[in-house]
Design an enzyme around this catalytic site. Structure first.
Site, PDB file in Angstrom:
ATOM      1  N   ASN A  42       6.469  91.561  49.732  1.00 50.63           N
ATOM      2  CA  ASN A  42       7.170  90.268  49.739  1.00 50.63           C
ATOM      3  C   ASN A  42       6.296  89.145  50.288  1.00 50.63           C
ATOM      4  O   ASN A  42       6.782  88.221  50.932  1.00 50.63           O
ATOM      5  CB  ASN A  42       8.463  90.385  50.560  1.00 50.63           C
ATOM      6  CG  ASN A  42       9.414  89.236  50.305  1.00 50.63           C
ATOM      7  OD1 ASN A  42       9.484  88.726  49.187  1.00 50.63           O
ATOM      8  ND2 ASN A  42      10.125  88.801  51.330  1.00 50.63           N
ATOM      9  N   TYR A  77      21.542  96.859  55.755  1.00 46.64           N
ATOM     10  CA  TYR A  77      20.435  96.161  56.425  1.00 46.64           C
ATOM     11  C   TYR A  77      20.685  96.107  57.936  1.00 46.64           C
ATOM     12  O   TYR A  77      19.831  96.447  58.748  1.00 46.64           O
ATOM     13  CB  TYR A  77      20.274  94.744  55.855  1.00 46.64           C
ATOM     14  CG  TYR A  77      19.415  93.845  56.704  1.00 46.64           C
ATOM     15  CD1 TYR A  77      18.034  94.017  56.756  1.00 46.64           C
ATOM     16  CD2 TYR A  77      19.977  92.822  57.485  1.00 46.64           C
ATOM     17  CE1 TYR A  77      17.237  93.204  57.555  1.00 46.64           C
ATOM     18  CE2 TYR A  77      19.193  92.008  58.279  1.00 46.64           C
ATOM     19  CZ  TYR A  77      17.819  92.201  58.320  1.00 46.64           C
ATOM     20  OH  TYR A  77      17.044  91.398  59.124  1.00 46.64           O
ATOM     21  N   ASN A 122      12.693 102.574  53.859  1.00 45.82           N
ATOM     22  CA  ASN A 122      11.593 101.688  54.245  1.00 45.82           C
ATOM     23  C   ASN A 122      11.703 101.239  55.709  1.00 45.82           C
ATOM     24  O   ASN A 122      10.734 101.318  56.462  1.00 45.82           O
ATOM     25  CB  ASN A 122      11.536 100.465  53.328  1.00 45.82           C
ATOM     26  CG  ASN A 122      10.253  99.672  53.518  1.00 45.82           C
ATOM     27  OD1 ASN A 122       9.160 100.230  53.541  1.00 45.82           O
ATOM     28  ND2 ASN A 122      10.384  98.371  53.692  1.00 45.82           N
ATOM     29  N   VAL A 149      28.440  74.775  49.052  1.00 48.82           N
ATOM     30  CA  VAL A 149      28.804  75.001  50.462  1.00 48.82           C
ATOM     31  C   VAL A 149      29.892  76.080  50.452  1.00 48.82           C
ATOM     32  O   VAL A 149      30.993  75.854  49.929  1.00 48.82           O
ATOM     33  CB  VAL A 149      29.301  73.698  51.113  1.00 48.82           C
ATOM     34  CG1 VAL A 149      29.824  73.958  52.523  1.00 48.82           C
ATOM     35  CG2 VAL A 149      28.183  72.662  51.132  1.00 48.82           C
ATOM     36  N   PHE A 150      29.544  77.226  51.009  1.00 46.10           N
ATOM     37  CA  PHE A 150      30.444  78.383  50.907  1.00 46.10           C
ATOM     38  C   PHE A 150      31.600  78.294  51.901  1.00 46.10           C
ATOM     39  O   PHE A 150      31.547  78.883  52.970  1.00 46.10           O
ATOM     40  CB  PHE A 150      29.666  79.683  51.127  1.00 46.10           C
ATOM     41  CG  PHE A 150      28.601  79.945  50.095  1.00 46.10           C
ATOM     42  CD1 PHE A 150      28.789  79.624  48.761  1.00 46.10           C
ATOM     43  CD2 PHE A 150      27.392  80.539  50.468  1.00 46.10           C
ATOM     44  CE1 PHE A 150      27.800  79.886  47.808  1.00 46.10           C
ATOM     45  CE2 PHE A 150      26.410  80.799  49.521  1.00 46.10           C
ATOM     46  CZ  PHE A 150      26.612  80.467  48.194  1.00 46.10           C
ATOM     47  N   ARG A 154      31.642  82.878  50.898  1.00 40.41           N
ATOM     48  CA  ARG A 154      30.790  83.993  50.440  1.00 40.41           C
ATOM     49  C   ARG A 154      31.272  85.276  51.121  1.00 40.41           C
ATOM     50  O   ARG A 154      31.489  85.282  52.345  1.00 40.41           O
ATOM     51  CB  ARG A 154      29.331  83.695  50.824  1.00 40.41           C
ATOM     52  CG  ARG A 154      28.341  84.756  50.413  1.00 40.41           C
ATOM     53  CD  ARG A 154      26.909  84.309  50.651  1.00 40.41           C
ATOM     54  NE  ARG A 154      26.587  84.129  52.072  1.00 40.41           N
ATOM     55  CZ  ARG A 154      25.392  83.763  52.524  1.00 40.41           C
ATOM     56  NH1 ARG A 154      24.400  83.518  51.673  1.00 40.41           N
ATOM     57  NH2 ARG A 154      25.183  83.611  53.815  1.00 40.41           N
ATOM     58  N   GLY A 182      31.606  88.490  53.105  1.00 32.93           N
ATOM     59  CA  GLY A 182      30.830  89.028  54.227  1.00 32.93           C
ATOM     60  C   GLY A 182      30.449  87.984  55.264  1.00 32.93           C
ATOM     61  O   GLY A 182      29.971  88.335  56.341  1.00 32.93           O
ATOM     62  N   LEU A 231       2.204  93.813  50.922  1.00 35.79           N
ATOM     63  CA  LEU A 231       2.356  92.655  50.020  1.00 35.79           C
ATOM     64  C   LEU A 231       3.566  92.792  49.096  1.00 35.79           C
ATOM     65  O   LEU A 231       3.614  92.169  48.029  1.00 35.79           O
ATOM     66  CB  LEU A 231       1.067  92.401  49.218  1.00 35.79           C
ATOM     67  CG  LEU A 231      -0.191  92.184  50.069  1.00 35.79           C
ATOM     68  CD1 LEU A 231      -1.397  91.893  49.174  1.00 35.79           C
ATOM     69  CD2 LEU A 231       0.008  91.037  51.061  1.00 35.79           C
ATOM     70  N   LYS A 252      18.717  97.897  61.523  1.00 36.36           N
ATOM     71  CA  LYS A 252      18.303  97.254  62.783  1.00 36.36           C
ATOM     72  C   LYS A 252      18.965  97.962  63.968  1.00 36.36           C
ATOM     73  O   LYS A 252      18.325  98.233  64.990  1.00 36.36           O
ATOM     74  CB  LYS A 252      18.677  95.770  62.777  1.00 36.36           C
ATOM     75  CG  LYS A 252      18.009  94.954  61.684  1.00 36.36           C
ATOM     76  CD  LYS A 252      16.501  94.936  61.839  1.00 36.36           C
ATOM     77  CE  LYS A 252      15.810  94.091  60.789  1.00 36.36           C
ATOM     78  NZ  LYS A 252      14.351  94.279  60.773  1.00 36.36           N
ATOM     79  N   GLY A 310       9.486  95.152  56.803  1.00 31.90           N
ATOM     80  CA  GLY A 310      10.795  95.708  56.473  1.00 31.90           C
ATOM     81  C   GLY A 310      11.407  94.924  55.334  1.00 31.90           C
ATOM     82  O   GLY A 310      10.914  93.842  54.972  1.00 31.90           O
ATOM     83  N   SER A 327      17.917  91.694  64.721  1.00 34.70           N
ATOM     84  CA  SER A 327      18.648  90.572  64.126  1.00 34.70           C
ATOM     85  C   SER A 327      20.010  90.399  64.793  1.00 34.70           C
ATOM     86  O   SER A 327      20.632  91.374  65.231  1.00 34.70           O
ATOM     87  CB  SER A 327      18.844  90.862  62.639  1.00 34.70           C
ATOM     88  OG  SER A 327      19.765  89.965  62.078  1.00 34.70           O
TER      89      SER A 327
END
Ligand code: NAD
Ligand code: UD1
Length: 336
Positions: free
Chosen positions: A36, A150, A100, A218-219, A293, A295, A34, A154, A83, A125
């Protein structure tokens, strides 16, 4: 029939997979700490399906607690959703992400080997392709590495699965590379619940529609795309959940390690999505062009042929369905 363990099963994607599994007559056990999500999701899954999954509030990295839970069940397969998933946060807190995400995957694989559980479906992903320079992304694209911790979790977990499958030939380990899941269950009872200011586009749009935020930023509108805004492969979360059932069927009939893209194969721009949302829901979304943005890439969409052919899975729901269902979920949460 034996049971399926869903780690992270009260989260956004896991809860939708739980619904599809229960509706297909599978027995489901959910484990989630729990971090998230909330336990009330179990009630909602029951409301939708008429069946209540067993639920354990525990951490997948707590091997002793997982052993006690396993002693009460007879699992044939695992879907591993648990995750951490925020790209920006992973740059600030890489060690928490590695601990984690990697620890939970290794703990689960150890338990599977020790208890003779054959199948694992893992939430990977499209971020593992983020350094590739051509679209659509195909499973056979060369490894180019990742751009953030992140993504590396993966990438590394896929490698760990490959090694585990080689050493345990009875196992069947499947990594599903999700593109951009959006939308919510048609019931309006489960969906994505971001903490604080949403990072992702659709939850931001629905919060603008609900009047919580004044406008969408809007990036960037100077990308090499048809309208200059970023292009992504948005996939309805219910289609994604259905892909997990197909992957489970596949893994029950095969062994080894396999990877599949789960996407529609269609690229949709930020402004395309805004316009579709406005049209379908008859709501104006004020927006402003903002700087790119950091990345972000221009274009990301899947070659979905492998999942289409081998899993016999196709994304069926449209961008209009995604916009309608995302807005229904936002309204339900806000009491609008
Ligand atoms: P989510 O945060 O809604 O669900 C993840 C769940 O895992 C949460 O309920 C959280 O409480 C639980 N959890 C985290 N660490 C845990 C632990 N150690 N033990 C037990 N429970 C734990 O996220 P989601 O969007 O449903 O994503 C599910 C999976 O799919 C994640 O692995 C994510 O990285 C991956 N993924 C998501 C997206 C996306 O856009 N949502 C895209 C690609 C991949
Ligand atoms: C993000 C993650 C990615 C993850 C994916 C899944 C980052 C850098 N990447 O990707 O690892 O797999 O979600 O959901 O976080 N946009 C705006 N305004 C906003 C929000 C987004 O214009 O307020 C644009 C973005 O620039 C992008 C598109 O909308 O072009 C989609 O963004 P987002 O929903 O955050 O997804 P991704 O960037 O694809």
């Amino acid at each position: 029939m034996s049971e399926i363990l869903l780690t992270g099963g009260t989260g956004y994607i896991g809860s939708h997979a739980a619904v599809e599994l229960l509706e297909a007559g599978r027995d489901v056990v959910i484990v989630d700490n729990l971090y998230n999500s909330e336990a009330a999701v179990i009630d909602r899954i029951e409301k939708i399906t008429g069946k209540r999954p067993s639920f354990y509030e525990l951490d997948v990295t707590d091997k002793a607690a997982m052993e006690s839970m396993l002693a009460e069940h007879d699992f044939s397969g695992v879907m591993h959703f648990a995750g951490y998933k925020a790209v920006g946060e992973s740059v600030e807190k890489p060690l928490e992400y590695y601990r984690n995400n990697i620890d939970s995957a290794v703990t689960l694989l150890e338990l599977m080997a020790e208890h003779g559980i054959k199948s694992m479906i893992f939430s990977s992903s499209a971020t593992v392709y983020s350094k590739s320079d051509k679209v659509p992304y195909v499973e056979t694209d060369p490894d180019t590495g990742c751009t953030n911790p992140y993504g590396w979790t993966k990438y590394m977990i896929e490698q760990i699965m490959k090694d585990a499958a080689a050493a345990h030939p009875e196992m069947s380990l499947v990594a599903l590379r999700y593109f951009n899941p959006i939308g919510a269950h048609q019931s309006g009872l489960i969906g994505e619940k971001p903490n604080g200011i949403p990072n992702n586009l659709m939850p931001y749009i629905t919060q603008v529609a609900a009047g919580i935020r004044p406008k969408l930023n809007v990036f960037g509108n100077d990308y090499p795309t048809p309208d200059g805004t970023g292009v992504r492969d948005y996939i309805h979360v219910v289609d994604l959940a259905k892909g997990h059932l197909k992957a489970l069927d596949y893994s029950e009939q095969n062994t080894g390690f396999e990877v599949f893209n789960l996407g529609t194969g269609n690229g949709v721009s930020v402004l395309d999505l805004v316009k579709a949302f406005e049209r379908v829901n008859d709501i104006k979304i004020p927006y402003e062009i903002a700087p790119r943005r950091a990345g972000d890439i221009a274009t990301c969409y899947a070659d979905a042929h492998k999942a289409n052919q081998i899993l016999d899975w196709h994304a069926e729901l449209t961008i209009d369905d995604m916009c309608r269902d995302a807005w229904r979920w936002e309204k339900q949460q806000r009491g609008l």
